[in-house]
Scaffold this motif. Structure first.
Motif, PDB file in Angstrom:
ATOM      1  N   LYS A  96       5.460  21.478  23.338  1.00 26.67           N
ATOM      2  CA  LYS A  96       6.286  22.888  24.429  1.00 26.67           C
ATOM      3  C   LYS A  96       5.732  23.724  23.027  1.00 26.67           C
ATOM      4  N   LEU A  97       5.035  23.928  22.232  1.00 30.74           N
ATOM      5  CA  LEU A  97       5.025  25.134  21.385  1.00 30.74           C
ATOM      6  C   LEU A  97       5.176  27.043  22.111  1.00 30.74           C
ATOM      7  N   THR A  98       4.847  26.680  23.335  1.00 28.47           N
ATOM      8  CA  THR A  98       4.762  27.968  23.507  1.00 28.47           C
ATOM      9  C   THR A  98       5.897  28.238  24.636  1.00 28.47           C
ATOM     10  N   ASP A  99       7.062  27.218  24.706  1.00 30.83           N
ATOM     11  CA  ASP A  99       8.319  27.517  25.463  1.00 30.83           C
ATOM     12  C   ASP A  99       9.115  27.569  24.745  1.00 30.83           C
ATOM     13  N   VAL A 100      10.464  28.299  24.680  1.00 29.78           N
ATOM     14  CA  VAL A 100      11.626  28.301  23.443  1.00 29.78           C
ATOM     15  C   VAL A 100      12.738  28.146  24.129  1.00 29.78           C
ATOM     16  N   PRO A 101      13.473  26.923  23.384  1.00 30.91           N
ATOM     17  CA  PRO A 101      14.853  26.573  24.553  1.00 30.91           C
ATOM     18  C   PRO A 101      15.716  27.264  24.459  1.00 30.91           C
ATOM     19  N   GLU A 102      16.550  27.639  25.028  1.00 33.48           N
ATOM     20  CA  GLU A 102      17.706  28.748  24.803  1.00 33.48           C
ATOM     21  C   GLU A 102      18.589  28.063  24.032  1.00 33.48           C
ATOM     22  N   LEU A 103      18.741  28.909  23.336  1.00 34.23           N
ATOM     23  CA  LEU A 103      19.670  28.728  22.315  1.00 34.23           C
ATOM     24  C   LEU A 103      21.203  28.719  23.161  1.00 34.23           C
ATOM     25  N   ASP A 104      21.665  28.206  24.179  1.00 30.21           N
ATOM     26  CA  ASP A 104      22.940  28.349  25.171  1.00 30.21           C
ATOM     27  C   ASP A 104      24.233  27.899  23.501  1.00 30.21           C
ATOM     28  N   ASP A 105      25.418  27.677  24.615  1.00 31.32           N
ATOM     29  CA  ASP A 105      26.495  27.152  23.880  1.00 31.32           C
ATOM     30  C   ASP A 105      26.366  26.096  23.584  1.00 31.32           C
ATOM     31  N   ALA A 106      25.437  25.263  24.553  1.00 28.68           N
ATOM     32  CA  ALA A 106      25.773  23.559  24.354  1.00 28.68           C
ATOM     33  C   ALA A 106      24.957  23.226  23.131  1.00 28.68           C
ATOM     34  N   LEU A 107      23.372  23.341  23.283  1.00 33.39           N
ATOM     35  CA  LEU A 107      22.150  23.327  22.196  1.00 33.39           C
ATOM     36  C   LEU A 107      23.060  23.668  20.775  1.00 33.39           C
ATOM     37  N   VAL A 108      23.952  25.015  20.531  1.00 36.67           N
ATOM     38  CA  VAL A 108      24.205  25.143  19.166  1.00 36.67           C
ATOM     39  C   VAL A 108      25.222  24.215  19.127  1.00 36.67           C
ATOM     40  N   ARG A 109      26.416  23.491  19.637  1.00 35.28           N
ATOM     41  CA  ARG A 109      27.357  22.930  19.582  1.00 35.28           C
ATOM     42  C   ARG A 109      26.366  21.842  19.471  1.00 35.28           C
ATOM     43  N   GLN A 110      25.244  20.944  19.622  1.00 37.00           N
ATOM     44  CA  GLN A 110      25.329  19.699  19.991  1.00 37.00           C
ATOM     45  C   GLN A 110      24.131  19.439  17.954  1.00 37.00           C
ATOM     46  N   ILE A 111      23.477  21.279  18.320  1.00 35.72           N
ATOM     47  CA  ILE A 111      22.715  20.641  16.440  1.00 35.72           C
ATOM     48  C   ILE A 111      23.761  20.985  15.921  1.00 35.72           C
ATOM     49  N   THR A 112      25.350  21.896  15.681  1.00 39.61           N
ATOM     50  CA  THR A 112      25.868  22.685  14.331  1.00 39.61           C
ATOM     51  C   THR A 112      26.736  20.979  14.061  1.00 39.61           C
ATOM     52  N   SER A 113      27.265  20.481  15.636  1.00 39.71           N
ATOM     53  CA  SER A 113      27.720  18.658  15.217  1.00 39.71           C
ATOM     54  C   SER A 113      26.788  18.171  14.776  1.00 39.71           C
ATOM     55  N   GLN A 114      25.979  17.212  14.711  1.00 39.20           N
ATOM     56  CA  GLN A 114      24.647  16.591  14.413  1.00 39.20           C
ATOM     57  C   GLN A 114      24.618  16.551  13.135  1.00 39.20           C
ATOM     58  N   SER A 115      24.421  18.478  12.274  1.00 37.50           N
ATOM     59  CA  SER A 115      24.093  18.891  11.448  1.00 37.50           C
ATOM     60  C   SER A 115      25.195  18.611  10.501  1.00 37.50           C
ATOM     61  N   ASP A 116      26.729  18.493  10.509  1.00 30.15           N
ATOM     62  CA  ASP A 116      28.189  18.153  10.136  1.00 30.15           C
ATOM     63  C   ASP A 116      27.602  16.632  10.098  1.00 30.15           C
ATOM     64  N   ALA A 117      27.784  15.774  10.494  1.00 38.47           N
ATOM     65  CA  ALA A 117      27.408  14.242  11.139  1.00 38.47           C
ATOM     66  C   ALA A 117      26.230  14.141   9.856  1.00 38.47           C
ATOM     67  N   GLN A 118      25.306  14.817   9.498  1.00 38.84           N
ATOM     68  CA  GLN A 118      23.598  14.490   8.394  1.00 38.84           C
ATOM     69  C   GLN A 118      24.388  14.989   7.180  1.00 38.84           C
ATOM     70  N   SER A 119      25.278  16.147   7.367  1.00 35.57           N
ATOM     71  CA  SER A 119      25.075  17.195   6.052  1.00 35.57           C
ATOM     72  C   SER A 119      26.218  17.219   5.318  1.00 35.57           C
ATOM     73  N   GLY A 120      27.749  17.425   6.466  1.00 35.91           N
ATOM     74  CA  GLY A 120      28.641  17.826   6.263  1.00 35.91           C
ATOM     75  C   GLY A 120      29.322  16.770   4.994  1.00 35.91           C
ATOM     76  N   MET A 121      29.457  15.863   4.113  1.00 37.19           N
ATOM     77  CA  MET A 121      29.559  15.742   3.090  1.00 37.19           C
ATOM     78  C   MET A 121      29.462  16.377   1.890  1.00 37.19           C
ATOM     79  N   ARG A 122      28.711  17.064   1.945  1.00 36.12           N
ATOM     80  CA  ARG A 122      27.927  17.827   0.590  1.00 36.12           C
ATOM     81  C   ARG A 122      28.336  18.981   0.883  1.00 36.12           C
ATOM     82  N   SER A 123      28.152  20.169   0.005  1.00 42.40           N
ATOM     83  CA  SER A 123      28.493  21.250  -0.467  1.00 42.40           C
ATOM     84  C   SER A 123      27.498  21.972  -0.235  1.00 42.40           C
ATOM     85  N   ILE A 124      27.286  23.105  -0.008  1.00 44.02           N
ATOM     86  CA  ILE A 124      25.602  23.799  -0.894  1.00 44.02           C
ATOM     87  C   ILE A 124      25.716  23.637  -1.215  1.00 44.02           C
TER      88      ILE A 124
END
Length: 472
Positions: free
Chosen positions: A249-277
């Motif tokens: 879907k390279l020609t389309d851009v998903p809307e970064l609505d609140d639901a997608l932002v929360r989804q990405i953030t929570s998944q990223s926290d689960a993936q890497s949140g145990m380590r500091s920057i």
């Protein structure tokens, strides 16, 4: 001493400051953020433990780092200005006006991620796009765009600090690298939004699969191999039709609505949140150092950039009346579970010093290509003081014997604080590489070796000639 002015001390500006500073430039940073000095100090901590680890020669002594709240003061006497302010055109143009008011002939490199050079020079400032990749102090690629004469000047500069300039054939938005990153980023967002993958699964697909291939061979060489002996045309014939299939879907851009932002953030926290920057940055840097050092062995990709830069670094000199045959920083990969340099790495350090001595007497790449070299037949190593990652080592070499086929060397490994940390006594025989038998060296080499032996004959060599366990 050359001077670079860094305008904007964020992540990219801090990376530029480290790259210049560790290559011997004086660096003046202009940033009104009261936290700028603390933030750049953190970047420098990472850079000091990683960039020198790429090299088997020491980088130049660090330049002087200063911080300024006045732009005119920061750029005074500068040979180069690297602008890394926020990605807003009006902010960049305002900075250029101020720089041009004080130093109209000063060349400005912009770290912009997407603005074209024609936009940046719309008010007449001497600006060239010099787009880096994070971390700037490790990744070598620079995308250049702008006036050809200015780009030529920028090419010389970035090569001098160990980077690789890629000059754009045509001006375009987002250049080359960012456009590829944007394409993969868009597709990743769609996969997360549509429930096909999590952030961790997307990253695993990249770092365990095609990311490893791209890091050392790129896209087109990778696909060339995929075509097998039949060649690239065969690959395109086989897989070309899939380009018209609705996979992406390279020609389309998903809307970064609140639901997608929360989804990405929570998944990223689960993936890497145990380590500091900071922990993530150091893990990234250590991995990059290991990867790039492996590419040195093949002399390709980022490894070749390091080798080319290293070839121009100063080598030699003397310490306490003996030739310096190796000078370098201890990389993280040389340390063990006790936190100090692994015993096997002392031997590696000694082998680099032996190579340095051999080059001094004329046993260089050309000599070895002619069919001759020295082979090590015996080594005795004494461990005298601990060495840790980041320590700078200076190795001196004393020639104990240099007649006939034999060369006996005594290496002293000095820590950066002047402490003698180890000695290595090694015996080598000059060898015919075709027959694999010892033979006398060529006359020019024999003469240079004899000269060093004579010069070192009156010096003491405490610890040489002893038995195992003898600490004298």
């Amino acid at each position: 001493m050359s001077k670079a002015a860094i305008v904007g001390g964020g992540v990219i500006g801090g990376g530029w400051a480290a790259r210049f500073l560790l290559n011997g430039w004086d660096v003046a940073v202009f940033d009104l953020d009261p936290e700028a000095e603390r933030k750049i100090s953190a970047v420098l901590t990472n850079a000091r433990r990683s960039l020198p680890s790429l090299y088997d020669r020491a980088l130049p002594p660090e330049g002087r780092l200063t911080f300024h709240a006045d732009l005119a003061e920061a750029i005074d006497g500068a040979d180069w200005v690297q602008e890394s302010v926020s990605e807003r055109l009006e902010v960049k143009l305002r900075v250029y006006r101020e720089i041009s008011r004080h130093a109209p002939d000063l060349l400005i490199g912009s770290s912009t991620s997407g603005f074209k050079a024609s936009e940046l020079t719309s008010e007449g400032a001497k600006v060239v796009v010099v787009h880096p990749f994070n971390p700037v102090y490790l990744l070598p690629l620079i995308e250049l765009s702008g006036d050809p004469a200015l780009c030529a000047r920028a090419e010389i500069l970035v090569r001098s600090i160990g980077m690789y300039p890629l000059t754009l054939r045509k001006e375009n938005d987002a250049f080359i690298g960012n456009r590829f990153q944007e394409a993969v980023w868009r597709e990743a967002l769609w996969m997360i939004r549509d429930g096909y993958a999590t952030t961790a699964e997307v990253d695993e697909a990249i770092r365990l699969g095609f990311g490893l291939r791209w890091g050392q061979m790129g896209m087109f060489e990778t696909y060339r191999i995929a075509g097998g002996e039949a060649g690239f045309e065969s690959y395109l014939a086989q897989f070309g039709p899939s380009l018209s299939w609705p996979w992406s879907k390279l020609t389309d851009v998903p809307e970064l609505d609140d639901a997608l932002v929360r989804q990405i953030t929570s998944q990223s926290d689960a993936q890497s949140g145990m380590r500091s920057i900071r922990e993530l940055e150091q893990m990234r840097d250590d991995n990059l150092v290991g990867f790039i050092r492996s590419l040195r062995h093949s002399g390709t990709a980022a490894g070749k950039v390091v080798l080319d830069h290293e070839a121009g670094l100063p080598e030699g000199g003397d310490h306490l009346g003996l030739p310096i045959t190796s000078s370098r920083q201890v990389p993280q990969t040389w340390t063990d579970y006790n936190g100090h340099m692994n015993e096997a790495c002392y031997l590696e350090a000694g082998s680099w010093a032996t190579d340095g001595l051999m080059r001094r007497i004329g046993v260089d790449a050309a000599y070895i290509s002619s069919g001759y070299s020295f082979f090590t037949v015996d080594t005795r190593l004494r461990y005298l003081a601990e060495v840790h990652a980041g320590d700078r080592l200076t190795i001196t070499t004393q020639v104990l014997a240099g007649e006939g086929r034999k060369m006996q060397l005594f290496h002293r490994i000095w820590r950066g604080d002047g402490v003698l940390s180890a000695t290595i006594e090694t015996l080598l025989l000059h060898t015919d590489l075709a027959s694999r038998r010892s033979c006398p060296p060529m006359p020019a080499v024999a003469d240079r070796l004899a000269e060093l032996h004579a010069a070192h004959a009156g010096m003491s060599a405490e610890g040489a000639g002893g038995a195992v366990g003898d600490r004298g």
